[in-house]
Design a protein around this motif. Structure first.
Motif, PDB file in Angstrom:
ATOM      1  N   ILE A 220       0.875  -1.289  -0.126  1.00 40.53           N
ATOM      2  CA  ILE A 220      -0.475   0.127   0.315  1.00 40.53           C
ATOM      3  C   ILE A 220       1.086   1.164  -0.047  1.00 40.53           C
ATOM      4  O   ILE A 220       0.483   2.162  -0.761  1.00 40.53           O
ATOM      5  CB  ILE A 220      -1.000  -0.082   1.067  1.00 40.53           C
ATOM      6  N   CYS A 221       2.202   1.217   0.365  1.00 42.75           N
ATOM      7  CA  CYS A 221       2.999   2.680   0.861  1.00 42.75           C
ATOM      8  C   CYS A 221       4.125   1.771   1.439  1.00 42.75           C
ATOM      9  O   CYS A 221       4.750   0.678   1.549  1.00 42.75           O
ATOM     10  CB  CYS A 221       2.456   3.347   1.521  1.00 42.75           C
ATOM     11  N   GLY A 222       5.238   2.982   1.968  1.00 47.34           N
ATOM     12  CA  GLY A 222       6.199   1.988   2.509  1.00 47.34           C
ATOM     13  C   GLY A 222       6.218   2.179   3.820  1.00 47.34           C
ATOM     14  O   GLY A 222       7.109   1.701   4.315  1.00 47.34           O
ATOM     15  N   CYS A 223       5.295   2.055   5.207  1.00 47.88           N
ATOM     16  CA  CYS A 223       4.769   2.211   5.995  1.00 47.88           C
ATOM     17  C   CYS A 223       4.310   0.887   5.988  1.00 47.88           C
ATOM     18  O   CYS A 223       4.166   0.665   6.978  1.00 47.88           O
ATOM     19  CB  CYS A 223       3.344   3.186   6.265  1.00 47.88           C
ATOM     20  N   SER A 224       4.154  -0.043   4.940  1.00 50.08           N
ATOM     21  CA  SER A 224       3.934  -1.141   5.513  1.00 50.08           C
ATOM     22  C   SER A 224       3.846  -2.474   4.221  1.00 50.08           C
ATOM     23  O   SER A 224       4.079  -1.989   2.970  1.00 50.08           O
ATOM     24  CB  SER A 224       2.418  -1.601   5.868  1.00 50.08           C
ATOM     25  N   ASP A 225       3.506  -4.021   4.667  1.00 52.02           N
ATOM     26  CA  ASP A 225       4.454  -4.784   3.426  1.00 52.02           C
ATOM     27  C   ASP A 225       3.216  -4.997   2.891  1.00 52.02           C
ATOM     28  O   ASP A 225       2.936  -5.980   1.825  1.00 52.02           O
ATOM     29  CB  ASP A 225       5.688  -5.801   4.046  1.00 52.02           C
ATOM     30  N   LYS A 226       1.901  -4.646   3.481  1.00 50.69           N
ATOM     31  CA  LYS A 226       1.159  -4.617   2.977  1.00 50.69           C
ATOM     32  C   LYS A 226       0.290  -4.596   2.325  1.00 50.69           C
ATOM     33  O   LYS A 226       0.816  -3.112   1.815  1.00 50.69           O
ATOM     34  CB  LYS A 226      -0.201  -4.970   4.271  1.00 50.69           C
ATOM     35  N   ASN A 227      -0.570  -4.956   1.007  1.00 51.22           N
ATOM     36  CA  ASN A 227      -1.303  -4.639   0.267  1.00 51.22           C
ATOM     37  C   ASN A 227      -2.481  -4.098   0.261  1.00 51.22           C
ATOM     38  O   ASN A 227      -2.316  -4.039   1.157  1.00 51.22           O
ATOM     39  CB  ASN A 227      -0.395  -6.025  -1.141  1.00 51.22           C
ATOM     40  N   HIS A 228      -3.181  -3.623  -0.405  1.00 50.19           N
ATOM     41  CA  HIS A 228      -4.205  -3.207  -0.421  1.00 50.19           C
ATOM     42  C   HIS A 228      -5.717  -4.351  -0.147  1.00 50.19           C
ATOM     43  O   HIS A 228      -5.766  -3.736   0.960  1.00 50.19           O
ATOM     44  CB  HIS A 228      -5.318  -2.346  -1.651  1.00 50.19           C
ATOM     45  N   GLU A 229      -5.505  -5.265  -0.547  1.00 47.44           N
ATOM     46  CA  GLU A 229      -6.512  -6.311  -0.586  1.00 47.44           C
ATOM     47  C   GLU A 229      -6.240  -6.996   0.794  1.00 47.44           C
ATOM     48  O   GLU A 229      -6.999  -7.204   1.525  1.00 47.44           O
ATOM     49  CB  GLU A 229      -5.952  -7.752  -1.175  1.00 47.44           C
ATOM     50  N   GLU A 230      -4.635  -6.946   1.746  1.00 49.57           N
ATOM     51  CA  GLU A 230      -4.439  -7.218   2.792  1.00 49.57           C
ATOM     52  C   GLU A 230      -4.627  -6.884   3.859  1.00 49.57           C
ATOM     53  O   GLU A 230      -5.682  -7.107   5.106  1.00 49.57           O
ATOM     54  CB  GLU A 230      -3.012  -7.884   2.439  1.00 49.57           C
ATOM     55  N   VAL A 231      -4.876  -5.419   3.663  1.00 50.07           N
ATOM     56  CA  VAL A 231      -5.136  -4.813   4.609  1.00 50.07           C
ATOM     57  C   VAL A 231      -6.158  -4.339   4.848  1.00 50.07           C
ATOM     58  O   VAL A 231      -7.308  -4.467   6.011  1.00 50.07           O
ATOM     59  CB  VAL A 231      -4.890  -2.749   4.011  1.00 50.07           C
ATOM     60  N   ARG A 232      -7.347  -4.428   3.851  1.00 52.71           N
ATOM     61  CA  ARG A 232      -8.819  -4.473   4.106  1.00 52.71           C
ATOM     62  C   ARG A 232      -9.327  -5.752   4.425  1.00 52.71           C
ATOM     63  O   ARG A 232     -10.306  -5.968   5.853  1.00 52.71           O
ATOM     64  CB  ARG A 232      -9.531  -4.797   2.197  1.00 52.71           C
TER      65      ARG A 232
END
Length: 542
Positions: A220-232
């Motif tokens: 999603i950005c440099g603040c996390s390794d998670k992508n958009h789908e994982e964040v959701r």
């Protein structure tokens, strides 16, 4: 060189011997000759260009090259498969291809164009000519085989006139490993993007085992390794209701996040847990924070809601009075059939909203913008359905809706499509027996034609099917994805399966949308009536 030897002309609009090409590739050929003259490096002569072009509209595959009309001295070879949606026409003169048109299957366009430019005789392959390069014993059109079958002179990027050999040489000589590298060094794929797939195939076939396809799981950005789908998924699984809890639970690297992740997180929270998640205004863009579009000089534009593009004399008087009172520099009719008041000072916004006493048009929002309509059967002699009322009903039903990106609807009362339904996120077209629904259109930087979703009979079905589509988009698209980008990723068949084949799922999605919109209030009226919110719009003098 023009008639005046002191003046040179280079460009897509230049008329050379009566021909204006309107394409980029001839421009580069002109530029080479011009540069040669200006540098006093020998003598170059521009004799005109043999051109080809491919229509860059999603869902429409159309390629043309050379003289595709012909005359009494030419012959035509035509393949027409009406059921399969394929049409091919090659114009032949003196045993050579001089032009052609391909519709529905443009795979062999570059092959035909190469033969056209080379003036290659076709008598030996005439029987197989219309069936493409594959019919001569080459392997399939997909994957690396298509790229491998091309010779180095065959054109890959029609926009910038880049052939395969140029790309291969750049990859080998400059050590390129990614599509972005190829774009920067050769310009191939950097304009309309329709040839990016072929560029990737050339990259893969040139590098062999050294090629690593780009990852589709981008963080999603440099603040996390998670992508958009994982964040959701995490937000739903753990029922995070605010940004601090979400960041803490997902071990965000940066405690407060950044300008990229905070707006996305805020949207994912609100869309996942409507009426429960806490909206963080500071995680919204400036336009959404002040509910007006900021302009380049720091002023704002104010666009009140006009449902379905319909207004009244009373509304028009209010707009005129407000424009006079606040000395609005420009009053303009928008493309969405509304009136825009441009150049409004921030400190005047609150007073203007109060004096207008009209709802916000959300022209600044990642949400539903407008529902464009034609006059339909109420007034137009060609109208088959009441498109104006349908547009008003849709706009009122989905008013105040937030989304991953801006969403535009249009309703046309007949197939003449005066409301431009074919390039909207949801386009609805009236026909004699009901309504046709199209999705995924976009009239932005790159125009995308909407794709046919389904045909329904009545008013309620239009609301349910289009509402379900928008709700699934709201729940699954990545933040800042337009509907066209989401459909490109998941596929139209997936969308049809969710909307057309799963009737219970469709109805449930529509109900979730209506639930999310329950109790929504107009943001302009809310701020006018809440004195605590006035401070944000005050200007402090120093």
């Amino acid at each position: 060189q023009t008639y005046d030897p002191r003046i040179y002309a280079v460009g897509e609009c230049v008329a050379h011997r009566g021909i204006s090409y309107g394409l980029v590739a001839p421009l580069f050929e002109m530029a080479k000759v011009c540069a040669t003259h200006l540098a006093n490096f020998g003598i170059g002569i521009y004799k005109g260009s043999v051109t080809s072009t491919k229509l860059k509209v999603t869902g429409i595959d159309l390629f043309s090259a050379g003289d595709f009309t012909g005359d009494s001295d030419t012959e035509e070879i035509v393949l027409h498969d009406a059921v399969g949606g394929i049409y091919k026409k090659l114009v032949i003169k003196n045993d050579k291809i001089i032009g052609g048109v391909l519709y529905g299957d443009t795979t062999d366009g570059s092959w035909y164009f190469q033969m056209l430019r080379d003036g290659k005789a076709i008598h030996e392959i005439r029987d197989h000519l219309m069936f493409g390069q594959d019919s001569l014993g080459n392997t399939g059109h997909q994957g690396q085989n298509k790229a491998a079958a091309m010779n180095n002179e065959m054109e890959v990027c029609g926009c910038n006139g880049v052939c395969k050999g140029t790309i291969v040489k750049a990859i080998q000589d400059q050590g390129l490993f990614t599509i972005d590298d190829v774009k920067k060094q050769t310009k191939a794929g950097s304009s309309c993007g329709s040839c990016v797939g072929l560029v990737e195939q050339i990259l893969a076939s040139t590098l062999g085992g050294g090629y690593a396809p780009p990852s589709t799981s981008k963080a999603i950005c440099g603040c996390s390794d998670k992508n958009h789908e994982e964040v959701r998924a995490e937000i739903r699984a753990h029922k995070y209701l605010n940004i601090p809890d979400a960041m803490k639970g997902m071990a965000w690297r940066t405690p407060n996040g950044c300008a990229t992740c905070r707006p996305a997180l805020n949207y994912y929270l609100l869309s996942s847990w409507p009426h429960e998640a806490v909206d963080d205004p500071q995680s919204r863009f400036i336009n959404e924070r002040v509910h007006a579009n900021i302009q380049k000089d720091g002023t704002f534009s104010v666009i009140p809601r006009m449902y379905g593009g319909v207004t009244t004399p009373d509304q028009l008087r209010k707009i005129a009075d407000v424009a006079d009172k606040y000395a609005v520099p420009m009053v303009k009719v928008t493309g969405g059939q509304r009136i825009d008041l441009l150049g409004v000072k921030k400190e005047d916004l609150m007073g203007m909203w109060k004096d207008l006493d009209m709802p916000s048009g959300y022209a600044y929002a990642k949400g539903i913008r407008t529902v464009k309509t034609c006059v339909g059967s109420e007034f137009c002699r060609f109208g088959t359905q009441n498109s104006t009322q349908m547009g008003i009903d849709i706009e009122k039903a989905f008013d105040h809706m937030w989304a991953p990106h801006k969403v535009k609807f249009a309703v046309s009362g007949c197939p003449r499509n005066c409301a431009e339904s074919g390039i909207k996120d949801v386009g609805i077209i009236g026909v004699d027996s009901g309504w046709e629904i199209y999705v995924g259109g976009n009239g932005g930087i790159k125009t995308e034609a909407a794709q046919f979703l389904c045909k329904v009979k009545g008013h309620d079905e239009v609301l349910e099917y289009s509402g379900a589509f928008i709700q699934i988009y709201r729940e699954e698209a990545r933040y800042l994805d337009r509907t066209v980008h989401w459909i490109e990723r998941v596929g139209l068949e997936y969308v049809k399966q969710r909307i057309l084949e799963d009737s219970e799922g469709r109805k449930a999605a529509y109900e979730r949308l209506l639930f999310a919109l329950q109790g929504a209030v107009d943001p302009w009226a809310e701020r006018v009536n809440n004195r605590d919110k006035h401070k944000e719009f005050e200007t402090i003098s120093v």
